[in-house]
Design a protein around this motif. Structure first.
Motif, short mmCIF file in Angstrom:
data_model
loop_
_atom_site.label_atom_id
_atom_site.label_comp_id
_atom_site.label_asym_id
_atom_site.label_seq_id
_atom_site.Cartn_x
_atom_site.Cartn_y
_atom_site.Cartn_z
N ASP A 63 -12.51 22.75 21.90
CA ASP A 63 -13.95 22.43 21.81
C ASP A 63 -14.44 21.79 23.10
N GLU A 64 -13.59 20.94 23.70
CA GLU A 64 -14.00 20.28 24.95
C GLU A 64 -14.15 21.31 26.08
N VAL A 65 -13.28 22.31 26.07
CA VAL A 65 -13.39 23.36 27.09
C VAL A 65 -14.74 24.07 26.94
N GLU A 66 -15.11 24.33 25.69
CA GLU A 66 -16.38 25.03 25.42
C GLU A 66 -17.56 24.23 25.99
N GLU A 67 -17.53 22.91 25.76
CA GLU A 67 -18.62 22.05 26.27
C GLU A 67 -18.67 22.09 27.80
N ALA A 68 -17.49 22.03 28.43
CA ALA A 68 -17.47 22.02 29.90
C ALA A 68 -17.94 23.35 30.46
N VAL A 69 -17.61 24.45 29.78
CA VAL A 69 -18.05 25.77 30.27
C VAL A 69 -19.58 25.85 30.18
N PHE A 70 -20.15 25.29 29.11
CA PHE A 70 -21.61 25.29 28.97
C PHE A 70 -22.24 24.48 30.11
N TYR A 71 -21.63 23.33 30.40
CA TYR A 71 -22.12 22.46 31.48
C TYR A 71 -22.18 23.25 32.80
N ARG A 72 -21.13 24.06 33.03
CA ARG A 72 -21.11 24.85 34.27
C ARG A 72 -22.27 25.84 34.34
N HIS A 73 -22.77 26.24 33.15
CA HIS A 73 -23.91 27.16 33.13
C HIS A 73 -25.22 26.47 33.46
N ILE A 74 -25.30 25.15 33.17
CA ILE A 74 -26.62 24.52 33.32
C ILE A 74 -26.78 23.65 34.58
N VAL A 75 -25.69 23.37 35.27
CA VAL A 75 -25.87 22.62 36.53
C VAL A 75 -25.59 23.56 37.71
N LEU A 86 -13.61 16.05 42.89
CA LEU A 86 -13.43 14.60 42.75
C LEU A 86 -12.74 14.22 41.44
N ASP A 87 -12.57 15.21 40.57
CA ASP A 87 -11.98 15.00 39.24
C ASP A 87 -12.76 13.92 38.46
N ILE A 88 -14.07 14.20 38.29
CA ILE A 88 -14.92 13.26 37.53
C ILE A 88 -15.77 14.04 36.51
N GLY A 89 -16.41 13.29 35.60
CA GLY A 89 -17.37 13.85 34.64
C GLY A 89 -16.78 14.94 33.76
N GLU A 90 -17.61 15.98 33.50
CA GLU A 90 -17.20 17.08 32.61
C GLU A 90 -15.96 17.79 33.13
N GLU A 91 -15.85 17.87 34.48
CA GLU A 91 -14.72 18.58 35.07
C GLU A 91 -13.40 17.84 34.83
N LYS A 92 -13.50 16.51 34.79
CA LYS A 92 -12.30 15.73 34.50
C LYS A 92 -11.87 16.00 33.04
N LYS A 93 -12.90 16.01 32.13
CA LYS A 93 -12.61 16.29 30.72
C LYS A 93 -11.99 17.67 30.58
N LEU A 94 -12.54 18.62 31.36
CA LEU A 94 -12.04 20.00 31.28
C LEU A 94 -10.58 20.08 31.70
N SER A 95 -10.24 19.42 32.82
CA SER A 95 -8.84 19.56 33.28
C SER A 95 -7.88 18.85 32.31
N ARG A 96 -8.33 17.72 31.69
CA ARG A 96 -7.46 17.05 30.69
C ARG A 96 -7.28 17.96 29.47
N ALA A 97 -8.38 18.59 29.06
CA ALA A 97 -8.30 19.46 27.87
C ALA A 97 -7.39 20.65 28.15
N MET A 98 -7.49 21.20 29.38
CA MET A 98 -6.64 22.35 29.72
C MET A 98 -5.16 21.96 29.76
N GLU A 99 -4.90 20.72 30.17
CA GLU A 99 -3.49 20.26 30.17
C GLU A 99 -2.94 20.26 28.74
#
Ligand code: HEM
Length: 379
Positions: A63-75, A86-99
């Motif tokens: 689910d977190e990956v889904e949110e981060a992918v949406f974020y990539r569409h809107i910024v 910088l490994d911050i914000g949604e991208e940080k959440k994305l990399s933790r979720a992918m791990e």
């Protein structure tokens, strides 16, 4: 899947019907499709759908990956790329979720490989598996082994990516991501439409009654693929629900060279074009003056069959070479679940419950779908 319905879905619905409590049907379907997709792809059942509704880290990570992918569409691309660097914000959440997801997938792959090695003649064994036992990982391993055998003594070497666990991981990730939330979102909107349109619900039940003996020795009987094919009205209801609420609400493509769109608009190379599948499903130019009405009859011909609508018009599964590979599987799953639930339970939306779509890459309901369930007797 039948096992999941009888051992996962029915016990949960029985439980809430006994207690008389409200349940979020979207959450139930989310758990059902996650278990079911993992079974189909990995041959492993996480058992997310059980009476105690457990929270599993790897399911939430998807689910977190889904949110981060949406974020990539809107910024703007530059913003998320800097955040990634910088490994911050949604991208940080994305990399933790992918791990978390990678740990889960590589563990499943390693268990499957172990199981595969211990089988005596792997290819024969896989061929002998019953349909219900099929899983995509085993099928890929069989295919990989066949390719390796063919290349033995051959000059050509197999691509190292195709030989790697990373390849199996990528296939598993893509199929789980493509299959789990699409079917779940579609089922949630479909059920909401059916239970808020009593005449549609009545016609579906009548169609089941006319075509089948739904019970055998007092127990619910699952229908075969060919039998489900007879349920023309139900097929139309599913198409109509997906027209109004396509699980993938928008899509985008990037031009590799200058082009002219069918609308006549010229675009330069490297232009991102967004296509709203959601809007296309409710446009008067495409579906006529009654485009906003939920009308399954529009899909049925005078002879009583399903009217074929080209995929560039009914675009929920996309059109062209990158169309959905899971369309038939989707109809099979949805028909199996709708017939099983409607025949055995009476489902009602909690009065006054707010229903609206959420902003995401998947058309979920923002607040879920709270319902009450009671056992149905004597349809
Ligand atoms: C209601 C159910 C479903 C809907 C509405 C749906 C919709 C779509 C859409 C719109 C695409 C194109 C995405 C894009 O190109 O950006 C797609 C692709 C795909 N779908 Fe589905 N899908 C559903 C269920 C499934 C299921 C159950 C599976 C298999 C487990 C599946 C497997 C795939 C795959 C593998 C692709 C990629 C095809 C390619 O790029 O060549 N889908 N789907």
């Amino acid at each position: 899947m039948r096992h999941k319905v009888s051992q996962g879905l029915f016990p949960v619905l029985d439980h809430v019907s006994r207690l008389g409590t409200e349940v979020d049907l979207q959450d139930v379907f989310q758990r059902f499709t996650f278990d079911n997709t993992c079974l189909l792809v990995l041959g492993f059942d996480p058992n997310c759908l059980s009476v105690d509704l457990p929270e599993l880290a790897y399911r939430m990570a998807f689910d977190e990956v889904e949110e981060a992918v949406f974020y990539r569409h809107i910024v703007p691309e530059i913003i998320w790329k800097i955040q990634k660097w910088l490994d911050i914000g949604e991208e940080k959440k994305l990399s933790r979720a992918m791990e978390i997801i990678d740990r889960f997938l590589y563990q499943c792959i390693s268990l499957k490989q172990e199981e595969f090695r211990t089988q005596r003649t792997q290819i024969e064994q896989a061929d002998q598996k019953k349909d219900e036992d099929f899983d995509l990982l085993t099928a890929c391993m069989v295919q990989k082994e066949e390719a390796e055998m063919e290349m033995e003594g051959n000059e050509k070497k197999m691509d190292s990516y195709l030989k790697s666990d990373r390849y199996l991981r990528d296939i598993a990730f893509n199929f789980i991501a493509a299959g789990k939330d699409t079917v779940n979102a579609a089922l949630t909107w479909l059920f909401w439409l059916i239970i808020t349109h009593p005449l549609v619900e009545k016609r579906i039940l009548e169609e089941i009654k006319v075509n089948f003996q739904a019970r055998e020795d007092g127990n619910w009987r699952f229908f075969e693929v060919q039998e489900l094919g007879k349920l023309v009205y139900l097929h139309a209801v599913i198409c109509e629900a997906l027209r109004l609420y396509p699980s993938v609400p928008f899509n985008h493509r990037v031009s590799i060279q200058p082009d002219t769109l069918p609308s006549g608009h010229h675009i330069d190379a490297n232009t991102k074009v967004m296509v709203s599948l959601y809007s296309m499903g409710s446009m008067e130019e495409v579906w006529g003056h009654d485009c906003l009405e939920f009308k399954p009859e529009r899909w049925i011909s005078e002879q009583g069959g399903i009217i074929h609508v080209p995929s560039h018009k009914f675009i929920a599964f996309n059109t062209g070479p990158r169309s959905c590979l899971g369309q038939d599987l989707t109809f099979f799953q949805m028909k199996t679940i709708v017939t099983a639930i409607l025949w055995n339970y009476h489902v009602q939306v909690v009065e006054g419950y707010p229903i609206s779509p959420c902003l995401s890459v998947m058309l979920h309901m923002k607040h879920g779908l709270k319902v009450r369930v009671s056992k149905r007797s004597g349809v």
